[in-house]
Motif scaffolding. Structure first.
Motif, PDB file in Angstrom:
ATOM      1  N   GLU A   1     -40.022  -9.750 -30.788  1.00 18.08           N
ATOM      2  CA  GLU A   1     -40.613  -8.809 -29.917  1.00 18.08           C
ATOM      3  C   GLU A   1     -39.845  -8.390 -28.505  1.00 18.08           C
ATOM      4  OE1 GLU A   1     -43.925 -11.098 -29.282  1.00 18.08           O
ATOM      5  OE2 GLU A   1     -44.951 -10.848 -31.296  1.00 18.08           O
ATOM      6  N   ARG A   2     -39.161  -9.430 -27.958  1.00 17.95           N
ATOM      7  CA  ARG A   2     -38.388  -9.076 -26.790  1.00 17.95           C
ATOM      8  C   ARG A   2     -37.311  -7.711 -27.171  1.00 17.95           C
ATOM      9  NH1 ARG A   2     -38.839 -12.363 -22.372  1.00 17.95           N
ATOM     10  NH2 ARG A   2     -39.758 -14.148 -22.697  1.00 17.95           N
ATOM     11  N   LEU A   3     -36.765  -8.012 -28.489  1.00 18.70           N
ATOM     12  CA  LEU A   3     -35.390  -7.158 -28.720  1.00 18.70           C
ATOM     13  C   LEU A   3     -36.128  -5.677 -29.031  1.00 18.70           C
ATOM     14  CD1 LEU A   3     -33.324  -9.457 -30.733  1.00 18.70           C
ATOM     15  CD2 LEU A   3     -33.083  -8.929 -28.380  1.00 18.70           C
ATOM     16  N   GLY A   4     -37.254  -5.575 -29.695  1.00 19.33           N
ATOM     17  CA  GLY A   4     -37.585  -4.516 -30.375  1.00 19.33           C
ATOM     18  C   GLY A   4     -37.108  -3.908 -31.761  1.00 19.33           C
TER      19      GLY A   4
ATOM     20  N   LEU B   1     -40.121 -13.933 -42.162  1.00 15.79           N
ATOM     21  CA  LEU B   1     -40.866 -13.584 -41.066  1.00 15.79           C
ATOM     22  C   LEU B   1     -41.535 -12.178 -40.939  1.00 15.79           C
ATOM     23  CD1 LEU B   1     -39.649 -15.885 -38.296  1.00 15.79           C
ATOM     24  CD2 LEU B   1     -41.387 -16.587 -39.892  1.00 15.79           C
ATOM     25  N   THR B   2     -42.945 -12.068 -40.913  1.00 15.13           N
ATOM     26  CA  THR B   2     -43.522 -10.651 -40.590  1.00 15.13           C
ATOM     27  C   THR B   2     -43.647 -10.353 -39.166  1.00 15.13           C
ATOM     28  OG1 THR B   2     -44.490 -10.763 -42.827  1.00 15.13           O
ATOM     29  CG2 THR B   2     -45.433  -9.304 -41.265  1.00 15.13           C
ATOM     30  N   THR B   3     -43.015  -9.296 -38.658  1.00 18.82           N
ATOM     31  CA  THR B   3     -43.055  -8.850 -37.549  1.00 18.82           C
ATOM     32  C   THR B   3     -43.591  -7.766 -37.370  1.00 18.82           C
ATOM     33  OG1 THR B   3     -40.755  -7.949 -37.403  1.00 18.82           O
ATOM     34  CG2 THR B   3     -41.213 -10.255 -36.730  1.00 18.82           C
ATOM     35  N   GLY B   4     -44.146  -7.321 -35.839  1.00 18.30           N
ATOM     36  CA  GLY B   4     -44.958  -5.983 -35.666  1.00 18.30           C
ATOM     37  C   GLY B   4     -43.910  -4.822 -35.893  1.00 18.30           C
ATOM     38  N   GLU B   5     -44.582  -3.577 -35.761  1.00 22.20           N
ATOM     39  CA  GLU B   5     -43.718  -2.406 -35.719  1.00 22.20           C
ATOM     40  C   GLU B   5     -42.672  -2.312 -34.551  1.00 22.20           C
ATOM     41  OE1 GLU B   5     -46.262   1.030 -36.341  1.00 22.20           O
ATOM     42  OE2 GLU B   5     -46.777   0.362 -38.470  1.00 22.20           O
ATOM     43  N   GLN B   6     -43.208  -2.883 -33.382  1.00 25.26           N
ATOM     44  CA  GLN B   6     -42.449  -2.723 -32.187  1.00 25.26           C
ATOM     45  C   GLN B   6     -41.549  -4.042 -31.860  1.00 25.26           C
ATOM     46  OE1 GLN B   6     -42.407   0.028 -30.287  1.00 25.26           O
ATOM     47  NE2 GLN B   6     -43.604   0.734 -32.310  1.00 25.26           N
TER      48      GLN B   6
END
Length: 749
Positions: free
Chosen positions: A590-593, A613-618
């Motif tokens: 999340e911090r990296l984007g 791991l599933t991460t968000g679009e941002q």
């Protein structure tokens, strides 16, 4: 409410190993499961050390641990019996207190047992996969896994439906029993050595349903001082009482009868396995005391007379001759066959059966006979044996040397040692191979002129005069290694330094990647070998990598143009048991984007890992690349490396790309493992101790080029792309006609 699982833990004289075992069961921190799903019954079998106090300390912090202190020593079998009597779970698992279970194993097993309990026909025994762990930290996957994966056991079956099960390990620690089923068998653990086989054989034979879980759920410590497999003792003869108990059970139960009477096939398989075990114990040097060997051999003959099933047929070939001699009590003739590989003169007319046995396969005691027979053949001056990472596959420095030797010394044909045939699919085209313990392997190990490995070959394979052994190792050392670990007992956990000295005495050459390594390896591995200060052959690829190759690797991992790839590769931590998530990957992502991709690679010693791991679009994408076979591919694809104390930093520095050291536990690691220099004072790049600092360093692009330049000057002076050639020209006769050996087929003896 009764617990789902009872873990019975017999404890005696294992104070140095016990905390790791207890921690792996979730007792050293916040409980893995806050419900009453698990109870742990530890039986202090009048331990002579501080085990009892350790158990009481843990029990005071976790109500799931129940400690029983015995006033008289009962032995491993007796302690298990006491613990089983106190168990109340639907299932029971017998764990040895000098072993440990991988991270996240307990929740996974509980989920499996819940499914079993809900099934119409629950399994009576759930078998799990496991890993052997050796004193030097090396690991070996379950040697019998090929008999279980893809078999009917995955869905569930009986021993009669998959009799190959009886060829696997008969210990209890990789088997979880339905408690009512086990109690209903009317069997008990034996006294003395080999106490568990009087339970495992009956349980496997009587089970209405057996199932195999293809997940490593147990780390079994092999080769530690004091283990029965390393100890000379008259107690090895206890095995015969366990055999008697097994066959008494078979005689008294009609569950193994079909319309033709008792199931003679299963009975014969069990008998054959017991004979094989008894002869293996007899043949293994240093187990049966010299003054008791005649009596032990006589008892093998008595075992034949008492329990040989009707219609039993001796095995064919060499093993059959060994069994016949054992059945007759012909100790002297058996010894001559083992010692010379030849039958006594009076039996040589029947020796025609030996050769087919050697061609078909060699197991158990016959393996040593075949190997010794092959050692009488002349050395093959044009054969080199290669291996890497305990036979895991093709890679590292040995692979780079192999490829350069094919070019510069084509008359020396190379063959790779693999653990399983499945690994052959990962070999490049045209690379010959042999499988561990096959006849071709034994012949190659007995006759090859050259041996190249990044770890040690098995100690059972003796060095012949005239052979050349090249030890490459597999990393520049930050942490203490070899004999230097004598000052770090936690890191050296069970390490056999005498065995290490023996291994080093075989080396003719030791490859060094840089002056730093030369300095420390000369002390850590004292010996008469020649130090080859050539640079690391595996880094040649990095030194000469082209933009096209880099682009191909990025495409292979799905990295779009402009996407910044971060390779996160933490090292192994002694005493932790598996992958230690010191970094919150989702938080970092999340911090990296979205402009970043995290490639996560855990250490090969560690079980478990981050998974996908599933991460968000941002947020950055996170890919688990722990299973990718070639780490150099990942180096080329990555724009930056994040590691802690791994030797990967020294290799990656060859590319002259940013490195960030994430070291939240430097002081602890330095204390436990010991290090050769202060990484905090001489880092390869930026330093970070938490996720915020790490993200800041990564977002900065190239935050510490001066530190990287100094690091490269110290640790990469010889990485010019020519290391493999320098090794080959020193070790092999360069030039000569090309070897006629081609193709990828497995070699045969």
């Amino acid at each position: 409410m009764s617990p789902l699982l009872s873990i019975v833990l017999p404890v005696h004289g294992v104070e140095r190993f016990l905390p790791r075992c207890l921690d792996s069961l979730g007792l050293g921190a916040t409980p893995l499961d806050s419900s009453a799903a698990v109870e742990i019954i530890a039986v202090d079998d009048r331990s002579p050390d501080g085990c009892g106090a350790v158990l009481d300390e843990y029990a005071a912090l976790d109500p799931r641990l129940h400690v029983l202190h015995l006033t008289e020593n009962q032995g491993l079998g007796g302690a298990r019996t006491v613990g089983l009597a106190e168990a109340s779970g639907s299932y029971v698992w017998f764990v040895d207190s000098d072993d440990w279970i991988p991270e996240a194993t307990l929740p996974a097993l509980l989920a499996e047992l819940e499914r079993e309990q809900a099934a119409d026909t629950p399994s009576d025994v759930l078998l799990t996969d496991f890993t052997h762990v050796y004193p030097d930290g090396s690991t070996e996957p379950n040697p019998w896994r090929h008999l279980l994966r893809g078999s009917p056991l995955v869905e569930g079956c009986t021993a009669r439906e998959h009799p190959a099960l009886l060829q696997t390990v008969m210990a209890v620690w990789n088997k979880i029993f339905r408690r009512e089923f086990l109690l209903g068998l009317g069997v008990s653990f034996g006294r003395g050595y080999y106490e568990d086989i009087s339970v495992t054989y009956p349980a496997l034979l009587a089970a209405r349903r057996l199932r195999y879980l293809d997940r490593p759920c147990y780390n079994y410590r092999r080769g530690r001082p004091g283990a029965i497999t390393n100890t000379a003792s008259p107690k090895h003869a206890d095995a015969f009482a366990q055999y008697d108990a097994i066959f008494t059970f078979l005689n008294e139960h009609t569950a193994f009868a079909d319309e033709h009477g008792p199931d003679q096939h299963l009975r014969s398989l069990v008998f054959d396995r017991t004979v094989k075990q008894a002869l293996t114990v007899y043949d293994t040097p240093g187990l049966v005391p010299t003054e008791l060997r005649a009596e032990f051999f006589r008892r093998i003959a008595d075992h034949f007379a008492r329990h040989r099933p009707p219609g039993y047929h001796f095995p064919s070939g060499l093993r059959g001759f060994q069994y016949r001699l054992a059945a007759r009590g012909a100790q002297r003739a058996y010894g001559e066959l083992r010692r010379t590989g030849r039958l006594p003169r009076g039996l040589r007319r029947r020796a025609r059966a030996v050769a087919p046995a050697v061609r078909r396969g060699v197991r158990g005691g016959a393996r040593f006979t075949a190997y010794n027979a092959f050692r009488r053949l002349p050395l093959d001056e044009h054969l080199a044996v290669y291996a890497a990472y305990w036979h895991r596959g093709y890679g590292c420095n040995p692979a780079a040397i192999y490829e350069k030797a094919r070019e510069l010394a084509p008359q020396v044909r190379g063959v790779w040692v693999l653990e399983t045939r499945e690994q052959a699919a990962t070999l490049p085209a045209g690379v010959p191979y042999v499988i561990v313990n096959s006849p071709a392997y034994l012949r190659a190990m007995a006759t090859a002129k050259y041996f190249v490995n990044n770890v040690n070959f098995p100690h059972t394979m003796a060095k012949r005069p005239g052979t050349v052994h090249v030890q490459t190792q597999h990393g520049t050392p930050l942490k203490a290694m070899g004999m230097d670990l004598m000052d770090h007992p936690v890191a050296a956990d069970g390490m056999d330094f005498d065995r290490l000295r023996e291994a080093v005495s075989r080396w003719d050459y030791l490859v060094s990647p840089n002056p730093h390594t030369s300095e420390h390896f000369s002390r850590a591995y004292p010996g008469r070998y020649e130090l080859l200060e050539t640079g690391y052959p595996r880094n040649d690829r990095l030194a000469v990598a082209t933009p096209a190759e880099v682009a191909a690797m990025r495409e292979r991992f799905g990295l779009a143009e402009g996407q910044r790839a971060v390779l996160y590769a933490p090292t192994h931590r002694e005493g932790q048991g598996g992958y230690v998530p010191l970094l919150d990957l989702r938080e970092l992502a999340e911090r990296l984007g979205p402009g970043y991709t995290l490639l996560v690679r855990t250490h090969y010693f560690d079980s478990g890992g981050p998974g996908e791991l599933t991460t968000g679009e941002q947020a950055a994408a996170v890919l688990d690349v722990s299973g990718h076979p070639t780490v150099e591919d990942l180096y080329l694809a990555a724009d930056v490396l994040v590691t802690d104390y791994s030797s990967m930093m020294f290799d990656y520095a060859v590319l002259d790309r940013p490195v960030v050291v994430f070291a939240p536990d430097w002081a602890e690691y330095r204390r436990v493992r010991g290090v050769y220099f202060d990484l905090m004072a001489e880092p390869p790049g930026a330093l970070a101790t938490d996720a915020a600092q790490l993200a800041e360093a990564l977002l900065a692009g190239d935050p510490a080029p001066e530190a990287r330049a100094a690091f490269r000057k110290r640790f990469c002076p010889w990485d010019d792309g020519g290391a493999a050639e320098r090794v080959v020209r020193r070790v092999f006769p360069v030039g000569g006609p090309r070897s006629p050996l081609t193709g990828t087929a497995e070699l045969t003896a």
